[in-house]
Write a protein that holds these residues in place. Structure first.
Motif, PDB file in Angstrom:
ATOM      1  N   VAL A 179     -32.652   7.606   9.710  1.00 41.04           N
ATOM      2  CA  VAL A 179     -32.111   8.540  10.708  1.00 41.04           C
ATOM      3  C   VAL A 179     -32.599   8.129  12.099  1.00 41.04           C
ATOM      4  O   VAL A 179     -33.772   7.783  12.275  1.00 41.04           O
ATOM      5  N   THR A 224     -28.254   5.094  10.669  1.00 43.85           N
ATOM      6  CA  THR A 224     -27.542   6.122  11.431  1.00 43.85           C
ATOM      7  C   THR A 224     -28.210   6.332  12.782  1.00 43.85           C
ATOM      8  O   THR A 224     -29.408   6.118  12.950  1.00 43.85           O
ATOM      9  N   ALA A 236     -28.344  14.175  13.520  1.00 41.52           N
ATOM     10  CA  ALA A 236     -29.322  14.406  12.453  1.00 41.52           C
ATOM     11  C   ALA A 236     -29.336  15.852  11.976  1.00 41.52           C
ATOM     12  O   ALA A 236     -29.789  16.135  10.860  1.00 41.52           O
ATOM     13  N   LEU A 282     -26.007  16.004   8.883  1.00 41.78           N
ATOM     14  CA  LEU A 282     -25.864  14.704   8.221  1.00 41.78           C
ATOM     15  C   LEU A 282     -24.652  14.691   7.283  1.00 41.78           C
ATOM     16  O   LEU A 282     -24.496  15.604   6.473  1.00 41.78           O
ATOM     17  N   VAL A 332     -37.376   8.658   9.796  1.00 40.45           N
ATOM     18  CA  VAL A 332     -36.986   8.806  11.192  1.00 40.45           C
ATOM     19  C   VAL A 332     -38.157   8.317  12.032  1.00 40.45           C
ATOM     20  O   VAL A 332     -39.266   8.840  11.931  1.00 40.45           O
ATOM     21  N   MET A 366     -32.611  16.655   6.391  1.00 43.17           N
ATOM     22  CA  MET A 366     -33.238  15.532   5.697  1.00 43.17           C
ATOM     23  C   MET A 366     -33.732  15.964   4.319  1.00 43.17           C
ATOM     24  O   MET A 366     -33.627  15.204   3.346  1.00 43.17           O
TER      25      MET A 366
END
Length: 246
Positions: free
Chosen positions: A68, A92, A120, A123, A135, A152
């Motif tokens: 991320v 990403t 984020a 997602l 991340v 996440m």
């Protein structure tokens, strides 16, 4: 009458939608020299911090990994080497300029990885899919950090883990020297290398507004992560947080 929600952009208080635009402007400005500036600002130590993150990830052959805010793809490249052809690594980022640079760097290294430009906090991946989410130096730029952490958590499979590598709260006796370096030296380097001192002044300010080690640990626990721990590096200049989904 509705009142606009506000948040921090460095030391400024701005409307939430204004922060998203201004953060995008920062990374549009620095994308082409992002890797060079990382080396200059950290004396190359960011490579060691990222290597430690990889080591603590538990990623192996066949793992599914989500990077991320992956920027120029340092972690994605290292993970791609670990997961092999049977695994999967997604790169990403919300910023197109950074994502394009990361994709091109990976292609230059011989890796064609799936990429997605996405927020984020929303997602575009299914529940319980990834073995590991990372991340690195991106969480502090997110407006709703708890929402991003919850996303996440959602996309991790049971037994999966999140790793957050981020600038953190430095050892107090070092703070005066660190502040001088952050606000006097780094913007000058930014001006010389990228012709943009303001973006690097924002980056220094954003570090001070980011939650401390214990605060971030609490945020991760509050969205469901268990066995949350953190590892200080460079006397707290940087910390790696790790939490598990069970």
């Amino acid at each position: 009458m509705t009142q606009d929600h506000t948040t921090h952009f460095g030391y400024e208080t701005v409307a939430e939608q204004e922060k998203a635009r201004r953060v995008a402007d920062v990374f549009d400005s620095v994308a082409s020299r992002y890797d060079l500036m990382n080396d200059l600002m950290s004396g190359g130590m960011h490579r060691l911090w990222k290597a430690f993150t990889i080591q603590r990830s538990g990623v192996r052959e066949g793992s599914r990994v989500l990077d991320v805010a992956g920027g120029t793809g340092d972690l994605s490249l290292a993970f791609a080497k670990r997961v092999g052809k049977s695994g999967q690594v997604w790169l990403t980022d919300i910023n197109n300029a950074m994502l394009a640079r990361g994709r091109d760097r990976l292609l230059d290294k011989g890796y064609l990885l799936p990429t997605a430009q996405c927020d984020a906090e929303k997602l575009p991946f299914p529940d319980d899919w990834f073995d590991c989410v990372t991340v690195a130096f991106g969480l502090r730029n997110m407006t709703h950090k708890e929402s991003a952490l919850a996303e996440m958590y959602r996309v991790l499979r049971p037994g999966g883990r999140l790793l957050v590598l981020e600038f953190s709260q430095v050892w107090k006796p070092l703070a005066p020297v660190y502040d001088f370096y952050s606000f006097q030296v780094i913007p000058r380097i930014g001006k010389l290398v990228t012709n943009d001192s303001d973006s690097y002044r924002y980056l220094s300010e954003s570090i001070r507004m980011h939650p401390s080690q214990e605060e971030l640990k609490g945020m991760m626990s509050s969205v469901g992560f268990e066995k949350v721990e953190y590892f200080n590096m460079a006397l707290g200049v940087v910390a790696l947080h790790r939490g598990f989904k069970f």
